[in-house]
Design a protein around this motif. Structure first.
Motif, PDB file in Angstrom:
ATOM      1  N   LYS A 119      16.004 -16.072  -2.637  1.00 19.65           N
ATOM      2  CA  LYS A 119      16.505 -17.295  -3.668  1.00 19.65           C
ATOM      3  C   LYS A 119      15.765 -17.091  -4.873  1.00 19.65           C
ATOM      4  O   LYS A 119      16.260 -17.429  -6.024  1.00 19.65           O
ATOM      5  N   GLU A 120      14.354 -16.855  -4.861  1.00 20.00           N
ATOM      6  CA  GLU A 120      13.406 -17.143  -5.918  1.00 20.00           C
ATOM      7  C   GLU A 120      13.470 -15.530  -6.727  1.00 20.00           C
ATOM      8  O   GLU A 120      12.652 -15.633  -7.726  1.00 20.00           O
ATOM      9  N   ALA A 121      13.684 -14.539  -6.096  1.00 19.36           N
ATOM     10  CA  ALA A 121      13.713 -13.468  -6.610  1.00 19.36           C
ATOM     11  C   ALA A 121      14.268 -13.046  -8.159  1.00 19.36           C
ATOM     12  O   ALA A 121      15.361 -13.410  -7.835  1.00 19.36           O
ATOM     13  N   ARG A 122      13.743 -12.438  -9.169  1.00 19.57           N
ATOM     14  CA  ARG A 122      14.328 -12.027 -10.044  1.00 19.57           C
ATOM     15  C   ARG A 122      15.106 -10.914  -9.991  1.00 19.57           C
ATOM     16  O   ARG A 122      16.438 -11.137 -10.599  1.00 19.57           O
ATOM     17  N   LYS A 123      14.970  -9.802  -9.401  1.00 21.09           N
ATOM     18  CA  LYS A 123      15.719  -8.781  -9.085  1.00 21.09           C
ATOM     19  C   LYS A 123      15.453  -8.541  -7.667  1.00 21.09           C
ATOM     20  O   LYS A 123      14.284  -8.569  -7.149  1.00 21.09           O
ATOM     21  N   GLY A 169       7.782 -11.142  -9.150  1.00 18.11           N
ATOM     22  CA  GLY A 169       8.780 -11.981  -9.186  1.00 18.11           C
ATOM     23  C   GLY A 169       9.976 -11.114  -8.698  1.00 18.11           C
ATOM     24  O   GLY A 169      11.150 -11.847  -8.559  1.00 18.11           O
ATOM     25  N   ASP A 170       9.933 -10.013  -8.721  1.00 18.38           N
ATOM     26  CA  ASP A 170      11.153  -9.233  -7.767  1.00 18.38           C
ATOM     27  C   ASP A 170      10.983  -9.082  -6.270  1.00 18.38           C
ATOM     28  O   ASP A 170       9.712  -9.471  -5.810  1.00 18.38           O
ATOM     29  N   LEU A 171      11.867  -8.620  -5.630  1.00 14.22           N
ATOM     30  CA  LEU A 171      11.875  -8.464  -4.294  1.00 14.22           C
ATOM     31  C   LEU A 171      12.273  -7.059  -3.737  1.00 14.22           C
ATOM     32  O   LEU A 171      13.441  -6.553  -4.280  1.00 14.22           O
ATOM     33  N   ALA A 189       4.433   0.788   0.324  1.00 11.67           N
ATOM     34  CA  ALA A 189       3.091   0.973  -0.102  1.00 11.67           C
ATOM     35  C   ALA A 189       3.110   0.896  -1.754  1.00 11.67           C
ATOM     36  O   ALA A 189       2.086   0.136  -2.248  1.00 11.67           O
ATOM     37  N   VAL A 190       4.043   1.541  -2.558  1.00 18.65           N
ATOM     38  CA  VAL A 190       4.197   1.266  -3.673  1.00 18.65           C
ATOM     39  C   VAL A 190       4.585  -0.101  -4.099  1.00 18.65           C
ATOM     40  O   VAL A 190       4.012  -0.749  -5.113  1.00 18.65           O
ATOM     41  N   SER A 191       5.530  -0.613  -3.424  1.00 19.21           N
ATOM     42  CA  SER A 191       5.792  -2.026  -3.558  1.00 19.21           C
ATOM     43  C   SER A 191       4.579  -2.931  -3.521  1.00 19.21           C
ATOM     44  O   SER A 191       4.281  -4.093  -4.444  1.00 19.21           O
ATOM     45  N   LYS A 195       2.796  -5.584  -6.722  1.00 20.69           N
ATOM     46  CA  LYS A 195       2.706  -6.874  -6.651  1.00 20.69           C
ATOM     47  C   LYS A 195       4.150  -7.534  -6.483  1.00 20.69           C
ATOM     48  O   LYS A 195       4.372  -8.818  -6.679  1.00 20.69           O
ATOM     49  N   ALA A 196       5.187  -6.735  -6.185  1.00 16.76           N
ATOM     50  CA  ALA A 196       6.617  -7.250  -5.865  1.00 16.76           C
ATOM     51  C   ALA A 196       6.429  -7.987  -4.429  1.00 16.76           C
ATOM     52  O   ALA A 196       5.840  -7.487  -3.683  1.00 16.76           O
ATOM     53  N   ALA A 197       7.260  -8.849  -4.203  1.00 16.02           N
ATOM     54  CA  ALA A 197       7.398  -9.550  -2.859  1.00 16.02           C
ATOM     55  C   ALA A 197       8.256  -8.019  -1.984  1.00 16.02           C
ATOM     56  O   ALA A 197       8.845  -7.567  -2.412  1.00 16.02           O
ATOM     57  N   THR A 198       7.600  -8.185  -0.917  1.00 18.45           N
ATOM     58  CA  THR A 198       8.072  -7.009   0.097  1.00 18.45           C
ATOM     59  C   THR A 198       8.389  -7.376   1.166  1.00 18.45           C
ATOM     60  O   THR A 198       7.525  -8.100   2.090  1.00 18.45           O
ATOM     61  N   ALA A 199       9.396  -7.103   1.924  1.00 20.56           N
ATOM     62  CA  ALA A 199      10.249  -7.641   3.035  1.00 20.56           C
ATOM     63  C   ALA A 199      10.635  -6.393   3.901  1.00 20.56           C
ATOM     64  O   ALA A 199      11.025  -5.453   3.183  1.00 20.56           O
ATOM     65  N   ILE A 200      10.652  -6.582   5.091  1.00 17.65           N
ATOM     66  CA  ILE A 200      11.172  -5.548   6.070  1.00 17.65           C
ATOM     67  C   ILE A 200      12.051  -6.220   7.124  1.00 17.65           C
ATOM     68  O   ILE A 200      11.490  -6.977   7.717  1.00 17.65           O
ATOM     69  N   ILE A 201      13.059  -5.449   7.641  1.00 16.20           N
ATOM     70  CA  ILE A 201      13.844  -6.100   8.811  1.00 16.20           C
ATOM     71  C   ILE A 201      13.664  -4.601   9.740  1.00 16.20           C
ATOM     72  O   ILE A 201      14.379  -3.869   9.403  1.00 16.20           O
ATOM     73  N   THR A 202      13.057  -4.765  10.758  1.00 15.89           N
ATOM     74  CA  THR A 202      12.985  -3.729  11.784  1.00 15.89           C
ATOM     75  C   THR A 202      13.150  -3.904  13.313  1.00 15.89           C
ATOM     76  O   THR A 202      12.829  -5.171  13.534  1.00 15.89           O
ATOM     77  N   GLN A 203      13.117  -2.879  14.011  1.00 18.15           N
ATOM     78  CA  GLN A 203      13.238  -3.164  15.418  1.00 18.15           C
ATOM     79  C   GLN A 203      11.976  -2.687  16.156  1.00 18.15           C
ATOM     80  O   GLN A 203      11.791  -2.755  17.343  1.00 18.15           O
TER      81      GLN A 203
END
Length: 252
Positions: A119-123, A169-171, A189-191, A195-203
């Motif tokens: 919701k808060e991400a710019r890109k 501000g990006d995700l 690692a680059v993300s 300083k961009a927000a970084t998320a993962i969905i994994t098993q």
């Protein structure tokens, strides 16, 4: 992921000593799940330190954690002889039993945390390779239905470059069954460094950098031998995406 799945996942990186341990564990699951490291190492014909390194290579803190997870897996009664499978009833049952575990794996707070990042991400860039690329495209499509713009990135050769352009501000959101895929780990690692927000969905609860993600979503796996049964994790990812979208719709 189960200890069996993690061993299969890391098999291409095994040394000769690792291969020896791997074969012994598969042939002696009950013994390994019940006895201390010194006994198992002696039976496998390797050193105690070699067995410890093997467990750590899989992502466990040590042998004790590996043994506990293996014991829990054996007690879950999830092993099925592929020859005894009744098509289609049992296969559908495997999918259903996996999907039913999602609420136990992902708390409402976890979903809310990721929704707020979106919701808060710019890109927003959503990454996935091969099968997980379908999940990246599906999430992007579902976000568009809510008026949220995003870019699916499914060509692994540009993952790191795309992640490098993300700023505060990006995700950057990654889909990865194993959480250890080289192009995913490199881009993550680059993300982090950008300083961009970084998320993962994994098993894989032992995915690389699992403690560094701003949102780490761990979903259940089908928990069976994919070499024997041709099942696809995308059904589980798609249900997770739909749950995420419904949560996000209430926050927008």
């Amino acid at each position: 992921m189960t200890p069996i799945e993690l061993m299969q996942l890391h098999k291409p990186t095994f040394t000769k000593s690792d291969e020896k341990i791997y074969r012994y564990i598969l042939d002696n699951l009950d013994f390994v799940s019940a006895y201390p490291i010194i006994d198992v190492a002696a039976k496998a014909g390797v050193s105690k330190s070699a067995l410890l390194r093997f467990c750590q290579k899989l992502g466990y803190t040590g042998y004790s954690e590996f043994k506990y997870e293996l014991s829990k897996h054996l007690l879950s009664g999830t092993f099925k002889d592929p020859k005894s499978i009744r098509y289609n009833t049992d296969l559908i049952g495997l999918y259903i039993s996996c999907i039913e575990k999602i609420p136990k794996y992902i708390s409402d707070e976890k979903f809310t945390q990721l929704c707020i990042l979106i919701k808060e991400a710019r890109k927003i860039k959503i990454y996935g390779v091969h099968e997980s690329g379908l999940s990246a495209e599906y999430l992007s499509f579902r976000l568009a239905s809510l008026g949220v713009d995003s870019e699916p990135v499914t060509f692994p050769g540009i993952f790191a470059e795309k992640a490098r352009f993300a700023a505060m501000g990006d995700l950057n959101l990654f889909f990865s069954v194993s959480g250890t895929t080289g192009c995913i780990a490199e881009a993550a690692a680059v993300s982090f460094s950008g300083k961009a927000a970084t998320a993962i969905i994994t098993q894989n609860s032992k995915a690389m950098y699992y403690s560094s993600y701003d949102s780490f979503i761990f979903i259940p796996s089908l928990n069976t031998d994919t070499n024997q049964l041709f099942l696809d994790s995308q059904a589980v990812f798609c249900i997770t995406i739909d749950l995420l979208i419904n949560k996000l719709a209430r926050l927008l």
